[in-house]
Motif scaffolding. Structure first.
Motif, PDB file in Angstrom:
ATOM      1  N   MET A  27      -2.863  20.109 -12.481  1.00 26.08           N
ATOM      2  CA  MET A  27      -2.642  20.316 -13.915  1.00 26.08           C
ATOM      3  C   MET A  27      -1.693  21.477 -14.225  1.00 26.08           C
ATOM      4  O   MET A  27      -0.792  21.332 -15.058  1.00 26.08           O
ATOM      5  CB  MET A  27      -3.981  20.504 -14.626  1.00 26.08           C
ATOM      6  CG  MET A  27      -4.867  19.256 -14.602  1.00 26.08           C
ATOM      7  SD  MET A  27      -4.007  17.773 -15.167  1.00 26.08           S
ATOM      8  CE  MET A  27      -3.622  18.212 -16.863  1.00 26.08           C
ATOM      9  N   PRO A  28      -1.849  22.652 -13.599  1.00 23.82           N
ATOM     10  CA  PRO A  28      -0.882  23.729 -13.887  1.00 23.82           C
ATOM     11  C   PRO A  28       0.554  23.360 -13.493  1.00 23.82           C
ATOM     12  O   PRO A  28       1.505  23.777 -14.158  1.00 23.82           O
ATOM     13  CB  PRO A  28      -1.400  24.907 -13.044  1.00 23.82           C
ATOM     14  CG  PRO A  28      -2.838  24.604 -12.808  1.00 23.82           C
ATOM     15  CD  PRO A  28      -2.927  23.122 -12.709  1.00 23.82           C
ATOM     16  N   ARG A  58       1.004  22.062  -2.210  1.00 21.93           N
ATOM     17  CA  ARG A  58      -0.439  22.176  -1.980  1.00 21.93           C
ATOM     18  C   ARG A  58      -1.211  20.946  -2.466  1.00 21.93           C
ATOM     19  O   ARG A  58      -2.344  20.742  -2.050  1.00 21.93           O
ATOM     20  CB  ARG A  58      -0.984  23.431  -2.673  1.00 21.93           C
ATOM     21  CG  ARG A  58      -0.622  24.721  -1.971  1.00 21.93           C
ATOM     22  CD  ARG A  58      -1.425  25.894  -2.504  1.00 21.93           C
ATOM     23  NE  ARG A  58      -1.074  26.203  -3.882  1.00 21.93           N
ATOM     24  CZ  ARG A  58      -0.114  27.042  -4.226  1.00 21.93           C
ATOM     25  NH1 ARG A  58       0.602  27.646  -3.299  1.00 21.93           N
ATOM     26  NH2 ARG A  58       0.157  27.284  -5.497  1.00 21.93           N
ATOM     27  N   LEU A  59      -0.609  20.138  -3.316  1.00 17.80           N
ATOM     28  CA  LEU A  59      -1.293  18.935  -3.799  1.00 17.80           C
ATOM     29  C   LEU A  59      -1.531  17.935  -2.684  1.00 17.80           C
ATOM     30  O   LEU A  59      -2.457  17.140  -2.734  1.00 17.80           O
ATOM     31  CB  LEU A  59      -0.480  18.271  -4.912  1.00 17.80           C
ATOM     32  CG  LEU A  59      -0.298  19.054  -6.200  1.00 17.80           C
ATOM     33  CD1 LEU A  59       0.511  18.253  -7.198  1.00 17.80           C
ATOM     34  CD2 LEU A  59      -1.655  19.420  -6.795  1.00 17.80           C
ATOM     35  N   GLN A  60      -0.677  17.963  -1.676  1.00 16.94           N
ATOM     36  CA  GLN A  60      -0.837  17.011  -0.574  1.00 16.94           C
ATOM     37  C   GLN A  60      -2.108  17.303   0.218  1.00 16.94           C
ATOM     38  O   GLN A  60      -2.625  16.445   0.894  1.00 16.94           O
ATOM     39  CB  GLN A  60       0.368  17.043   0.348  1.00 16.94           C
ATOM     40  CG  GLN A  60       1.620  16.449  -0.315  1.00 16.94           C
ATOM     41  CD  GLN A  60       2.735  16.263   0.674  1.00 16.94           C
ATOM     42  OE1 GLN A  60       3.171  17.218   1.313  1.00 16.94           O
ATOM     43  NE2 GLN A  60       3.212  15.055   0.817  1.00 16.94           N
ATOM     44  N   VAL A 112       3.702  12.457  -9.804  1.00 20.29           N
ATOM     45  CA  VAL A 112       2.396  13.094  -9.629  1.00 20.29           C
ATOM     46  C   VAL A 112       1.285  12.248 -10.250  1.00 20.29           C
ATOM     47  O   VAL A 112       0.253  11.991  -9.620  1.00 20.29           O
ATOM     48  CB  VAL A 112       2.406  14.518 -10.220  1.00 20.29           C
ATOM     49  CG1 VAL A 112       1.017  15.134 -10.144  1.00 20.29           C
ATOM     50  CG2 VAL A 112       3.409  15.398  -9.477  1.00 20.29           C
ATOM     51  N   LEU A 113       1.484  11.804 -11.477  1.00 18.64           N
ATOM     52  CA  LEU A 113       0.440  11.044 -12.160  1.00 18.64           C
ATOM     53  C   LEU A 113       0.191   9.697 -11.493  1.00 18.64           C
ATOM     54  O   LEU A 113      -0.957   9.251 -11.389  1.00 18.64           O
ATOM     55  CB  LEU A 113       0.820  10.850 -13.630  1.00 18.64           C
ATOM     56  CG  LEU A 113       0.839  12.125 -14.481  1.00 18.64           C
ATOM     57  CD1 LEU A 113       1.331  11.824 -15.886  1.00 18.64           C
ATOM     58  CD2 LEU A 113      -0.550  12.761 -14.531  1.00 18.64           C
ATOM     59  N   VAL A 133       6.041  22.135 -15.026  1.00 21.45           N
ATOM     60  CA  VAL A 133       7.250  21.419 -14.610  1.00 21.45           C
ATOM     61  C   VAL A 133       7.545  20.227 -15.511  1.00 21.45           C
ATOM     62  O   VAL A 133       8.661  20.060 -16.008  1.00 21.45           O
ATOM     63  CB  VAL A 133       7.132  20.948 -13.143  1.00 21.45           C
ATOM     64  CG1 VAL A 133       8.410  20.235 -12.712  1.00 21.45           C
ATOM     65  CG2 VAL A 133       6.852  22.132 -12.224  1.00 21.45           C
ATOM     66  N   ALA A 134       6.539  19.382 -15.729  1.00 20.10           N
ATOM     67  CA  ALA A 134       6.766  18.145 -16.475  1.00 20.10           C
ATOM     68  C   ALA A 134       6.715  18.350 -17.983  1.00 20.10           C
ATOM     69  O   ALA A 134       7.560  17.836 -18.723  1.00 20.10           O
ATOM     70  CB  ALA A 134       5.744  17.099 -16.055  1.00 20.10           C
TER      71      ALA A 134
END
Length: 417
Positions: A390-391, A415-417, A361-362, A396-397
């Protein structure tokens, strides 16, 4: 009135000693009756209130039990046929197919509007015989059908291989719940993959027949009028859809039933390649072919600006698609152990999966700065979705959510996509 003996009045001299006793007795009797009535009247409402409270508590308890039974029955009750097939095909995951197609189509459209040909031959080579919108719709349809086929086959194969049983903590699976038979889900997967193959063959035909004039030294890359690279992508996509989970159908009929991309821990790589690179590069590649460009895909990566830019944009897209699988595997790792499903979360443990998620993700957001520096500043616009990320990262991470608590973050990552 006080019950004095006959012939004696209250004024009689001898009544002076008697009267007080009579009054005292009468007063005591009256007060006693009053106190008993008071106690009785006090105890009666108290008893009624207690009975009312007990009755209300019993009613509330019965209602709670009834609602719980209703929820359990509702979860076991078979939904309508439409809802069952929607549940089995999991259309909410289609963002992993649609998002990369949109990225590729947007880059292609930008290139088509802003490319300045340096010669008349270049100008002719930038005129597509089919619109970018049509190419995008066809390619998105192919990608979505491949994913739906993969989901349905996964629903079937995970059940027959024992990965989906009563211990499942993820969302309900139609075959596992008995709402669909294995034959039905396998047939649905076959239908979706058959339709995907038909669309893929048509795209291969478009890419194969739209070749440049061979007088300028170009060579055709088609076979029987079908583009070789597109044929390869179509064939491997269909194969991977059933090989992702494996199972007796259909690979078992050709002696490959033991093959499983997901069970061997290669699912992350598969998702990155096909739902990242291939899905994003599809529209730019078909566009270049429809314009008459006959260079191989390898040469396109080396010297074609559009294809090279699409490859760079495909990397963060692929990372986010892979992150969806990582959350899923992190959630299911305990039941996957029992089914001998050796995902990376099972092989290397919980913290590896959490670190992998953070890196994926990062790095997707960090890569945007490199894209903006190399191309346009608009490449940095996806940073606007960082508040949504961020949530997911926190849970998760960097958090300790596990099991069914991660269900919401599978969709949240999509939904990040």
């Amino acid at each position: 009135r006080l019950g004095l003996p006959k012939g004696m009045s209250a004024r009689h001299p001898t009544s002076a000693a008697f009267a007080p006793n009579v009054y005292k007795s009468a007063t005591t009797t009256t007060q006693g009756n009053t106190e008993e009535e008071s106690v009785s009247s006090t105890q009666q409402p108290t008893s009624k209130a207690l009975k009312h409270k007990l009755s209300a508590a019993a009613a509330f308890s019965n209602l709670h039990v009834k609602k719980r039974e209703e929820r359990e029955n509702a979860s076991n009750e078979r939904p309508s046929n439409l809802k069952v097939w929607v549940l089995a095909s999991r259309p909410h995951t289609l963002t992993a197919s649609i998002a990369p197609v949109l990225v590729g189509a947007a880059l292609t459209s930008f290139h088509d509007r802003n490319y300045v040909p340096v010669s008349s031959a270049d100008e002719e080579a930038t005129e597509s015989v089919i619109s970018i919108s049509v190419l995008a719709i066809l390619w998105a349809s192919f990608a979505c059908l491949i994913q739906l086929g993969t989901n349905l086959h996964n629903d079937y194969a995970d059940f027959v291989k024992g990965a989906d049983d009563h211990r499942r903590i993820g969302q309900a699976r139609a075959t596992q719940r008995g709402w669909l038979t294995p034959l039905q889900t396998a047939s649905g997967a076959t239908l979706c993959l058959g339709l995907a193959s038909a669309i893929g063959l048509y795209l291969a035909y478009i890419a194969g027949t739209c070749t440049a004039d061979t007088s300028n030294g170009s060579t055709c890359t088609s076979m029987y009028g079908l583009d070789k690279a597109t044929l390869f992508i179509v064939a491997t996509s269909v194969f991977n859809a059933v090989a992702y989970t494996g199972g007796p159908y259909p690979l078992g009929y050709i002696g490959l039933g033991s093959i499983s991309i997901g069970y061997s821990g290669l699912g992350d790589i598969f998702v990155f390649l096909y739902f990242g690179l291939v899905a994003t590069l599809g529209v730019p590649y078909l566009y270049l072919r429809s314009c008459g460009n006959t260079e191989s895909a390898f040469l396109l990566l080396l010297d074609n600006e559009l294809f090279r830019r699409a490859l760079h944009a495909a990397i963060p897209v692929g990372n986010l698609a892979t992150a969806i699988i990582v959350v899923n595997n992190l959630r299911d790792r305990k039941t996957d152990i029992g089914a001998n499903k050796r995902t990376l979360a099972v092989r290397f443990g919980e913290w590896f999966a959490r670190i992998e998620y953070a890196v994926l993700v990062l790095s997707s957001y960090a890569f945007l700065f490199a894209l903006a520096k190399s191309y346009e500043d608009a490449m940095i616009l996806p940073l606007l979705s960082l508040p949504v990320a961020m949530p997911q990262l926190d849970a998760v991470a960097f958090g300790d959510k596990d099991g069914s608590a991660l269900n919401d973050h599978v969709g949240g990552t999509a939904r990040l996509q």
